[in-house]
Motif scaffolding. Sequence first.
Motif, PDB file in Angstrom:
ATOM      1  N   ASN A 254       0.791  14.994   0.945  1.00 51.42           N
ATOM      2  CA  ASN A 254       0.775  13.545   0.752  1.00 51.42           C
ATOM      3  C   ASN A 254       0.513  12.816   2.062  1.00 51.42           C
ATOM      4  N   VAL A 258      -3.086  10.139   3.357  1.00 51.77           N
ATOM      5  CA  VAL A 258      -3.268   8.875   4.072  1.00 51.77           C
ATOM      6  C   VAL A 258      -4.614   8.868   4.800  1.00 51.77           C
ATOM      7  N   GLN A 260      -7.456   9.705   3.878  1.00 50.64           N
ATOM      8  CA  GLN A 260      -8.616   9.295   3.098  1.00 50.64           C
ATOM      9  C   GLN A 260      -8.893   7.794   3.216  1.00 50.64           C
ATOM     10  N   GLU A 261      -7.932   7.059   3.777  1.00 52.32           N
ATOM     11  CA  GLU A 261      -8.140   5.625   4.002  1.00 52.32           C
ATOM     12  C   GLU A 261      -8.948   5.357   5.262  1.00 52.32           C
ATOM     13  N   ASP A 262      -9.179   6.390   6.062  1.00 50.46           N
ATOM     14  CA  ASP A 262      -9.936   6.222   7.304  1.00 50.46           C
ATOM     15  C   ASP A 262     -11.430   6.356   7.000  1.00 50.46           C
ATOM     16  N   ALA A 263     -12.177   5.274   7.206  1.00 57.17           N
ATOM     17  CA  ALA A 263     -13.593   5.257   6.848  1.00 57.17           C
ATOM     18  C   ALA A 263     -14.400   6.279   7.637  1.00 57.17           C
ATOM     19  N   ARG A 266     -14.398   9.657   6.255  1.00 61.67           N
ATOM     20  CA  ARG A 266     -15.130   9.789   4.990  1.00 61.67           C
ATOM     21  C   ARG A 266     -16.638   9.866   5.197  1.00 61.67           C
ATOM     22  N   ALA A 305       4.234   2.988   6.534  1.00 68.34           N
ATOM     23  CA  ALA A 305       3.284   4.006   6.073  1.00 68.34           C
ATOM     24  C   ALA A 305       4.013   5.298   5.712  1.00 68.34           C
ATOM     25  N   ARG A 308       5.648   4.902   2.415  1.00 64.57           N
ATOM     26  CA  ARG A 308       4.709   5.024   1.287  1.00 64.57           C
ATOM     27  C   ARG A 308       4.459   6.488   0.942  1.00 64.57           C
ATOM     28  N   ARG A 312       5.269   8.337  -2.654  1.00 62.93           N
ATOM     29  CA  ARG A 312       4.314   9.132  -3.431  1.00 62.93           C
ATOM     30  C   ARG A 312       4.990  10.367  -4.028  1.00 62.93           C
TER      31      ARG A 312
END
Length: 419
Positions: A254, A258, A260-263, A266, A305, A308, A312
């Motif tokens: 988990n 987190v 995956q929120e970093d552009a 990706r 963070a 969160r 999850r």
Amino acid sequence: MSQTADDQRGSGNRSALGRLISVDERTFADDYWGRKPLLSRASELQESFDDLMTPAAVDELISHRGVRTPFARMAKDGSLLDKSQFTASGGFGAEMTDQLDSAAILSAFADGHTLVLQGLHRLWPPLIDFVRDLVDDIGHPSQVNSYITPASSKGFSPHYDVHDVFVLQISGEKRWILHPPVHTHPLSNQPWSDRKNAVEERAIEAPHLDTVLQPGDALYLPRGWIHSAEALGDTTIHLTIGVSSFTRYDVAHNLLGVLQEDAELREPLPAGIDLTDADAVLPYVDRVVDDVANLLQQLKNDEPARRRIAERLGRRFADITRPEPVGPLRTVSFMNALDEDSAVVWRQGLTASISRSENKIHLGLRDKTVSLPDECADAIAQLQSGKPCRVSELVGLDSNSAIVVARRLLREGVLVPAP
């Protein structure tokens, strides 16, 4: 153990976990949980398991309950019997073809096949309630199967499970042979068949434990411990309660979510890259390692963070467990007669996230959100403690408002009538 479970069982009864172990719960948590087996004899537990399962109950499930696959399977010498060999149509009005055929099961059982009744925490009322209590005690999702083995037969070859188990001997005697893991704390995607040779080699070594379970005995096995069992003498029945424990890997999984929120992470790797050339890919691996290290360092100082991430895990737990069942007809009747003297209680095992906006308090449930006026906040906190209370005792609400709120929460399956 939760206060809710304590209150509902009564002070004179042992907890669900306490019924399965011969040591106190703190000793079990510190010394045995996930570490080593625990054998608990009936004389130490001082309470049988006859309220959970009996031979008569097995016969009833097979012949009178319309149980269907995959809630049952049969095996002999490690091989599964095709379901067509022990299921059939239920006949007129119940034409589903995968229902247990009691005569076919009799034949296969007499031929030496073990019958496994699966998911009994969803089928058999005593186990529905017991496993619900156990989940509260142990804090991890749990389920239960029953293994019915013919005399002097083996159901499965030496193997390990990817979940912790409690074995409860119901009837007959069964010899259990245990060996230490070849792979400690296996995950769900790391089955024993991936290490079959190592398991077989370990199984011919001197066992850690070689014992016979008799009715009322219990055995705890951490996941990964190699085991096999053989019925002695008469038919034997035992329950296996499987516990799918959350792990530090789940926390890490988990945490990495987190990222995956970093552009930048990706972004695609370059067009034309040869992914089969490790030297070509290695620079990108190194770059990502540095990026991840930097993000993890930032998380150390980002409490929201990290919270969160913890939330999850809670949502996943709520998704794969079930609160106590409700009685729809009983609840409707109770709602119709509801008054300020009616007693209600938070539904056991129900998880709800609490948020506020626009002068309202929102209860986030697994499949919906229930919103109430903000003045209900103190009453919600009171109910979440798990203690039964009269409608008139709901904090911060007058009698009429308390009745309206209680009726709404009963209708939404948040509250149930107090016992």
